[in-house]
Design a protein around this motif. Structure first.
Motif, PDB file in Angstrom:
ATOM      1  N   TYR A  69       0.848  -1.189   0.000  1.00  0.00           N
ATOM      2  CA  TYR A  69       0.000   0.000   0.000  1.00  0.00           C
ATOM      3  C   TYR A  69       0.888   1.245   0.000  1.00  0.00           C
ATOM      4  O   TYR A  69       1.854   1.332   0.759  1.00  0.00           O
ATOM      5  N   GLY A  70       0.549   2.205  -0.829  1.00  0.00           N
ATOM      6  CA  GLY A  70       1.271   3.464  -0.870  1.00  0.00           C
ATOM      7  C   GLY A  70       2.054   3.620  -2.157  1.00  0.00           C
ATOM      8  O   GLY A  70       1.980   2.781  -3.059  1.00  0.00           O
ATOM      9  N   LYS A  71       2.778   4.708  -2.242  1.00  0.00           N
ATOM     10  CA  LYS A  71       3.604   5.018  -3.414  1.00  0.00           C
ATOM     11  C   LYS A  71       5.049   5.180  -2.960  1.00  0.00           C
ATOM     12  O   LYS A  71       5.307   5.652  -1.853  1.00  0.00           O
ATOM     13  N   LYS A  72       5.969   4.816  -3.859  1.00  0.00           N
ATOM     14  CA  LYS A  72       7.388   4.942  -3.511  1.00  0.00           C
ATOM     15  C   LYS A  72       7.698   6.366  -3.121  1.00  0.00           C
ATOM     16  O   LYS A  72       7.183   7.286  -3.754  1.00  0.00           O
ATOM     17  N   PRO A  73       8.493   6.592  -2.139  1.00  0.00           N
ATOM     18  CA  PRO A  73       9.214   5.641  -1.300  1.00  0.00           C
ATOM     19  C   PRO A  73       8.444   5.219  -0.048  1.00  0.00           C
ATOM     20  O   PRO A  73       9.007   4.633   0.856  1.00  0.00           O
ATOM     21  N   HIS A  74       7.179   5.503   0.006  1.00  0.00           N
ATOM     22  CA  HIS A  74       6.378   5.232   1.213  1.00  0.00           C
ATOM     23  C   HIS A  74       5.453   4.036   1.002  1.00  0.00           C
ATOM     24  O   HIS A  74       4.230   4.184   0.972  1.00  0.00           O
ATOM     25  N   ILE A  75       6.053   2.862   0.856  1.00  0.00           N
ATOM     26  CA  ILE A  75       5.304   1.629   0.646  1.00  0.00           C
ATOM     27  C   ILE A  75       5.156   0.924   1.995  1.00  0.00           C
ATOM     28  O   ILE A  75       6.123   0.773   2.735  1.00  0.00           O
ATOM     29  N   TYR A  76       3.955   0.477   2.279  1.00  0.00           N
ATOM     30  CA  TYR A  76       3.654  -0.227   3.521  1.00  0.00           C
ATOM     31  C   TYR A  76       3.127  -1.621   3.197  1.00  0.00           C
ATOM     32  O   TYR A  76       1.985  -1.757   2.761  1.00  0.00           O
ATOM     33  N   PRO A  77       3.951  -2.662   3.387  1.00  0.00           N
ATOM     34  CA  PRO A  77       3.459  -4.017   3.147  1.00  0.00           C
ATOM     35  C   PRO A  77       2.647  -4.527   4.341  1.00  0.00           C
ATOM     36  O   PRO A  77       3.049  -4.359   5.485  1.00  0.00           O
ATOM     37  N   ALA A  78       1.527  -5.129   4.035  1.00  0.00           N
ATOM     38  CA  ALA A  78       0.741  -5.856   5.036  1.00  0.00           C
ATOM     39  C   ALA A  78       1.023  -7.333   4.775  1.00  0.00           C
ATOM     40  O   ALA A  78       0.689  -7.859   3.718  1.00  0.00           O
ATOM     41  N   ILE A  79       1.686  -7.993   5.718  1.00  0.00           N
ATOM     42  CA  ILE A  79       2.040  -9.404   5.586  1.00  0.00           C
ATOM     43  C   ILE A  79       0.869 -10.216   6.139  1.00  0.00           C
ATOM     44  O   ILE A  79       0.421  -9.980   7.259  1.00  0.00           O
ATOM     45  N   TYR A  80       0.404 -11.178   5.335  1.00  0.00           N
ATOM     46  CA  TYR A  80      -0.754 -11.958   5.763  1.00  0.00           C
ATOM     47  C   TYR A  80      -0.660 -13.397   5.285  1.00  0.00           C
ATOM     48  O   TYR A  80       0.170 -13.747   4.452  1.00  0.00           O
ATOM     49  N   GLU A  81      -1.540 -14.212   5.840  1.00  0.00           N
ATOM     50  CA  GLU A  81      -1.609 -15.632   5.512  1.00  0.00           C
ATOM     51  C   GLU A  81      -3.075 -16.006   5.330  1.00  0.00           C
ATOM     52  O   GLU A  81      -3.938 -15.521   6.060  1.00  0.00           O
ATOM     53  N   VAL A  82      -3.338 -16.853   4.360  1.00  0.00           N
ATOM     54  CA  VAL A  82      -4.703 -17.286   4.079  1.00  0.00           C
ATOM     55  C   VAL A  82      -4.905 -18.677   4.692  1.00  0.00           C
ATOM     56  O   VAL A  82      -4.155 -19.604   4.407  1.00  0.00           O
ATOM     57  N   ASP A  83      -5.902 -18.795   5.543  1.00  0.00           N
ATOM     58  CA  ASP A  83      -6.263 -20.073   6.164  1.00  0.00           C
ATOM     59  C   ASP A  83      -7.516 -20.579   5.450  1.00  0.00           C
ATOM     60  O   ASP A  83      -8.625 -20.122   5.733  1.00  0.00           O
ATOM     61  N   GLU A  84      -7.317 -21.487   4.501  1.00  0.00           N
ATOM     62  CA  GLU A  84      -8.433 -21.994   3.694  1.00  0.00           C
ATOM     63  C   GLU A  84      -9.448 -22.761   4.535  1.00  0.00           C
ATOM     64  O   GLU A  84     -10.647 -22.669   4.314  1.00  0.00           O
ATOM     65  N   ARG A  85      -8.960 -23.517   5.488  1.00  0.00           N
ATOM     66  CA  ARG A  85      -9.855 -24.338   6.309  1.00  0.00           C
ATOM     67  C   ARG A  85     -10.854 -23.472   7.082  1.00  0.00           C
ATOM     68  O   ARG A  85     -12.032 -23.779   7.155  1.00  0.00           O
ATOM     69  N   ARG A  86     -10.371 -22.360   7.609  1.00  0.00           N
ATOM     70  CA  ARG A  86     -11.228 -21.456   8.387  1.00  0.00           C
ATOM     71  C   ARG A  86     -11.795 -20.314   7.550  1.00  0.00           C
ATOM     72  O   ARG A  86     -12.515 -19.457   8.073  1.00  0.00           O
ATOM     73  N   GLN A  87     -11.409 -20.256   6.253  1.00  0.00           N
ATOM     74  CA  GLN A  87     -11.835 -19.173   5.367  1.00  0.00           C
ATOM     75  C   GLN A  87     -11.513 -17.812   5.998  1.00  0.00           C
ATOM     76  O   GLN A  87     -12.349 -16.909   6.055  1.00  0.00           O
ATOM     77  N   THR A  88     -10.258 -17.710   6.474  1.00  0.00           N
ATOM     78  CA  THR A  88      -9.816 -16.514   7.193  1.00  0.00           C
ATOM     79  C   THR A  88      -8.509 -16.004   6.616  1.00  0.00           C
ATOM     80  O   THR A  88      -7.633 -16.783   6.256  1.00  0.00           O
TER      81      THR A  88
END
Length: 112
Positions: A69-88
């Motif tokens: 999210y954002g534009k260079k040089p101010h990029i903010y990554p949101a690190i996430y994981e998908v749990d298919e079993r829980r649909q979360t």
């Protein structure tokens, strides 16, 4: 199919820190930026696999993805994981892209 988007305690804390750092309570532009970040994170509910695998995934040996999210040089990554079993979608952390890579463990989702 819609997924539930859950923020870990760490990700919620990251958002709170960003809110204060950007001074979103006092600035309309900062508030719009912050709201856009929040909306982007929660939009992962619709298509969570649209973002690429995160660089941290290999070291963590997990299927982590990152929303940028954002534009260079101010990029903010949101690190996430998908749990298919829980649909979360578990949002693990949100940080400035210039900061060091984040160490992610199973404790980040409240698991042992």
């Amino acid at each position: 199919m819609t997924y539930l988007v859950e923020l870990t305690a760490r990700a919620a804390r990251d958002l709170e820190i960003l809110y204060r750092e950007k001074n979103a309570a006092e600035s309309g532009a900062a508030a719009r930026w912050y709201n856009g970040l929040e909306q982007s994170v929660y939009a992962l509910a619709r298509f969570p696999r649209r973002c690429p695998i995160a660089p941290e995934a290999r070291k963590a040996k997990r299927n982590l993805r990152h929303l940028l999210y954002g534009k260079k040089p101010h990029i903010y990554p949101a690190i996430y994981e998908v749990d298919e079993r829980r649909q979360t979608v578990w949002v693990l952390t949100i940080r400035h892209g210039a900061r060091r890579k984040t160490k992610v463990s199973t404790r980040d989702r409240g698991e042992k």
